[in-house]
Design an enzyme around this catalytic site. Structure first.
Site, PDB file in Angstrom:
ATOM      1  CB  SER A  80      43.190  51.162  42.943  1.00 24.12           C
ATOM      2  OG  SER A  80      41.338  50.335  43.293  1.00 24.12           O
ATOM      3  CG  ASP A  91      34.141  38.046  39.655  1.00 24.50           C
ATOM      4  OD1 ASP A  91      33.563  38.910  39.433  1.00 24.50           O
ATOM      5  OD2 ASP A  91      35.798  38.316  38.713  1.00 24.50           O
TER       6      ASP A  91
END
EC number: 2.7.8.-
Length: 207
Positions: A80, A91
């Site tokens: 999504s 990250d």
């Protein structure tokens, strides 16, 4: 760079695992958050305590969750928009925690201020590398590529801390200084790519 060459091979291993995790009821976003939280905790717990091997292997293990959340997203038919943003944000958080943990170790354990400064420089450059790409894409330009992306940062940093944990002298110093130089080059490469992309669009609009 490694992402381009290794993605197909890694996917052959992770895709079946991702599909199995989805069948268990886990979601890609949950896997992203679990992996990030555990990687951050391990980086900021083990490295400042001079437990380099424990920090290396645990951070590497939880960083691999990033591969699994992508495999799970593919098993569910694609990621999504929110999932993609969450994954990219997490990250950056995990990368920052890793380099902050190494800098903390350099300051307090190794008592090596130049190494700590170089590590913090790598942290800033890692964020800048991602920012150049994101800002370019938001402007309709191409700012991808370069020598060092997330996979390379993890490998270089954790190889350095792992070797140091095994008693190899100056392993962290070499890894961090190499990473700093390559990260500077990567930022410059991305800026050049953005400039080239902007020029191509400008030429196209005049034709």
């Amino acid at each position: 760079m490694l992402n381009i060459f290794a993605r197909a091979s890694v996917s052959r291993v992770t895709d079946p695992i991702g599909a199995w995790l989805v069948r268990l009821g886990l979601t890609p976003n949950a896997m992203t958050l679990i992996g990030t939280a555990c990687a951050v905790l391990c980086a900021l717990w083990f490295f400042p305590r001079d437990q380099l091997l424990a920090g290396t292997f645990t951070v590497w293990g939880f960083a691999m969750f990033d591969l699994l959340d992508g495999a799970m997203a593919r098993a569910k038919g694609g990621s999504s928009t929110f999932g993609a943003v969450l994954d990219s944000t997490c990250d950056r958080v995990a990368d920052g925690a890793l380099l902050a943990g190494v800098a903390w170790w350099a300051f307090t354990v190794d008592e090596n201020e130049p190494l700590a400064a170089a590590t913090l420089l790598c942290l800033v450059l890692a964020l800048l590398t991602s920012y150049v790409k994101a800002r370019a894409e938001a402007s309709g330009l191409d700012g991808d590529g370069g020598l060092i992306e997330r996979a390379e940062r993890l490998i270089i940093t954790l190889v350095g801390t792992g070797l140091a944990g095994f008693g190899v002298p100056y392993a962290v110093d070499i890894a961090i200084w190499v990473l700093a130089v390559l990260s500077v080059l990567t930022v410059l490469q991305r800026i050049v790519a953005v400039r080239r992309s902007a020029n191509e669009i400008a030429r196209g609009s005049r034709e």
